[in-house]
Motif scaffolding. Structure first.
Motif, short mmCIF file in Angstrom:
data_model
loop_
_atom_site.label_atom_id
_atom_site.label_comp_id
_atom_site.label_asym_id
_atom_site.label_seq_id
_atom_site.Cartn_x
_atom_site.Cartn_y
_atom_site.Cartn_z
N CYS A 134 0.85 -1.11 0.07
CA CYS A 134 -0.05 -0.02 -0.04
C CYS A 134 0.93 1.24 -0.11
CB CYS A 134 -1.01 -0.09 1.17
SG CYS A 134 -0.06 0.01 2.64
N THR A 135 0.31 2.34 -0.09
CA THR A 135 1.01 3.63 -0.03
C THR A 135 1.67 3.81 1.06
OG1 THR A 135 -0.79 5.03 0.45
CG2 THR A 135 -0.64 4.63 -1.86
N PHE A 136 2.58 4.69 1.11
CA PHE A 136 3.09 5.28 2.73
C PHE A 136 2.10 5.70 3.48
CE2 PHE A 136 4.84 8.22 5.55
CZ PHE A 136 5.77 7.58 6.31
N GLU A 137 1.13 6.51 2.96
CA GLU A 137 0.24 7.33 3.55
C GLU A 137 -0.84 6.52 4.26
OE1 GLU A 137 2.48 10.09 0.99
OE2 GLU A 137 1.40 7.80 0.35
N GLU A 138 -1.11 5.17 3.57
CA GLU A 138 -1.90 4.40 4.12
C GLU A 138 -1.30 3.62 5.12
OE1 GLU A 138 -5.48 2.18 5.13
OE2 GLU A 138 -5.29 4.00 3.94
N GLY A 139 -0.12 3.35 4.98
CA GLY A 139 0.51 2.53 6.19
C GLY A 139 0.72 3.48 7.47
N MET A 140 1.19 4.57 7.15
CA MET A 140 1.30 5.72 8.23
C MET A 140 -0.02 5.85 9.05
SD MET A 140 2.95 9.30 8.48
CE MET A 140 1.54 10.17 7.37
N ARG A 141 -1.10 5.83 8.46
CA ARG A 141 -2.28 5.74 9.07
C ARG A 141 -2.65 4.72 9.96
NH1 ARG A 141 -7.36 3.99 8.82
NH2 ARG A 141 -6.94 2.69 7.08
N VAL A 142 -2.23 3.64 9.92
CA VAL A 142 -2.47 2.44 10.49
C VAL A 142 -1.30 1.97 11.64
CG1 VAL A 142 -4.08 1.55 8.91
CG2 VAL A 142 -1.74 0.66 8.84
N ASN A 143 -0.11 2.66 11.34
CA ASN A 143 1.03 2.23 12.08
C ASN A 143 1.73 3.69 12.66
OD1 ASN A 143 3.27 1.24 13.38
ND2 ASN A 143 3.59 -0.20 11.85
N PRO A 144 1.45 4.16 13.96
CA PRO A 144 1.94 5.50 14.45
C PRO A 144 3.53 5.33 14.48
CG PRO A 144 0.72 4.14 16.07
CD PRO A 144 0.43 3.39 14.69
N VAL A 145 4.12 4.08 14.74
CA VAL A 145 5.40 3.86 14.83
C VAL A 145 6.32 4.49 13.93
CG1 VAL A 145 7.38 2.30 15.21
CG2 VAL A 145 5.03 1.66 16.29
N TYR A 146 5.70 4.64 12.53
CA TYR A 146 6.62 5.08 11.68
C TYR A 146 6.96 6.66 12.08
CZ TYR A 146 4.49 1.83 8.04
OH TYR A 146 4.15 0.79 7.33
N VAL A 147 6.16 7.43 12.61
CA VAL A 147 6.49 8.65 13.05
C VAL A 147 7.16 8.66 14.55
CG1 VAL A 147 5.56 10.98 13.86
CG2 VAL A 147 4.72 9.73 11.78
N ASP A 148 6.73 7.71 15.40
CA ASP A 148 7.34 7.94 16.84
C ASP A 148 8.71 7.22 16.78
OD1 ASP A 148 6.94 7.81 19.61
OD2 ASP A 148 7.22 5.71 19.67
N GLN A 149 9.05 6.30 16.06
CA GLN A 149 10.50 6.15 15.84
C GLN A 149 11.48 7.11 15.50
OE1 GLN A 149 12.09 2.31 15.07
NE2 GLN A 149 10.06 1.30 14.84
N GLY A 150 10.81 8.16 14.78
CA GLY A 150 11.68 9.28 14.26
C GLY A 150 11.87 10.41 15.49
N ARG A 151 11.38 10.28 16.33
CA ARG A 151 11.54 11.11 17.64
C ARG A 151 12.98 11.15 18.24
NH1 ARG A 151 6.36 13.64 17.79
NH2 ARG A 151 4.54 12.17 17.10
#
Length: 297
Positions: free
Chosen positions: A116-133
């Motif tokens: 799926c697109t990155f945007e769809e993956g990010m919608r269902v998996n908050p770790v994509y962003v959280d690991q970048g903190r």
């Protein structure tokens, strides 16, 4: 056997490369498997369970395991310090937007989500962003461990000069920094899937068998043969070619969310992060980084 060094991630920031180079060093004993996840997921199993993942090795001066889950698990720093206050901590970082996209491809490769697109993956998996903190997570480790027991390495720097940074990592671990191996220049854990899964399984089994018998250099030479390298390439499907890049507006959204985390590394580490697009346009460092990137292209 008690570990003396742990790798804490972050995920998709060359942690597999670190484990590979350490596995070849005669003075480092690595865990089996690579990611034990003790201080994050399996702490209730106890210290003895953890230590069964390490084997005594003649001549070993360092015992190492690497679990990217430690990076963002808020419980891990205190647990690790309580276990062994002398532990050395190795962290790997990468441009957080590129890391997030690679994280998405990783989830697809392992079948955790359908393509799926990155945007769809990010919608269902908050770790994509959280690991970048990065600043938030690293600060927890700096709050617990002395600074001289923590080393932070940038994945993009490793890609440019793997032999240099392998020596730095070995020196940090307290083993011979002059040891070298062809493995240092190999890419690890790429975002691809096999055309014929059974073929990859057989080849990986043979590779693991050679590694367990100390034949890592021989394995690297074998991979360099045209016939072998041709088979490996032919059996590989690049997931990156199947998934569209993230949308420009997504890039800007992530940059807005994670900019404080990237800028915070300056005060935490004493150096600015070497990734372009994060600092203010008038920042001399940003101008220098853009000039360097332009020259490299």
């Amino acid at each position: 056997m008690r570990p003396t060094v742990i790798g804490i991630g972050a995920q998709k920031c060359a942690s597999s490369w670190v484990h590979a180079i350490c596995s070849t060093h005669p003075e480092i004993s690595t865990s089996e498997p690579k990611e034990v996840d003790f201080f994050s997921y399996y702490f209730d199993h106890g210290y003895l369970w953890y230590e069964t993942h390490f084997e005594e090795q003649a001549g070993a001066k360092a015992y190492f395991e690497s679990s990217p889950s430690y990076f963002y698990d808020p419980r891990s720093p205190e647990r690790a310090y309580t276990y062994n206050s002398d532990l050395k901590i190795l962290a790997m970082l990468r441009d957080p937007i590129k890391r997030a996209f690679s994280n998405h491809l990783h989830e697809i490769v392992w079948g955790h989500i359908p393509p799926c697109t990155f945007e769809e993956g990010m919608r269902v998996n908050p770790v994509y962003v959280d690991q970048g903190r990065y600043t938030t997570h690293l600060q927890r480790w700096f709050d617990v461990f002395p600074r001289d027991q923590i080393k932070v390495v940038i994945a993009e720097d490793v890609a440019k000069d793997p032999y240099k940074y392998a020596a730095e990592i070995f020196d940090f671990m307290g083993v011979d920094p002059d040891f070298t191996s062809p493995v240092f220049g190999e890419r690890r854990n790429e975002s691809d899937r096999p055309r014929i899964p059974i073929l990859r399984s057989v080849l990986r089994y043979g590779g693991d068998l050679m590694r367990r018998h100390g034949l890592e250099d021989g394995l690297s030479q074998l991979k360099s043969f045209k016939v072998v390298s041709g088979i490996l390439r032919a059996n590989k499907i690049e997931v990156r070619d199947e998934i569209p890049p993230m949308r420009p507006e997504t890039v800007e959204r992530l940059r807005e969310i994670l900019r404080p985390e990237v800028l915070g590394l300056t005060s935490l580490l004493g150096v600015r992060a070497p990734w372009t697009g994060w600092h203010a346009p008038e920042d001399p460092y940003e101008f220098a980084s853009r000039a360097l990137s332009s020259n490299e292209r």
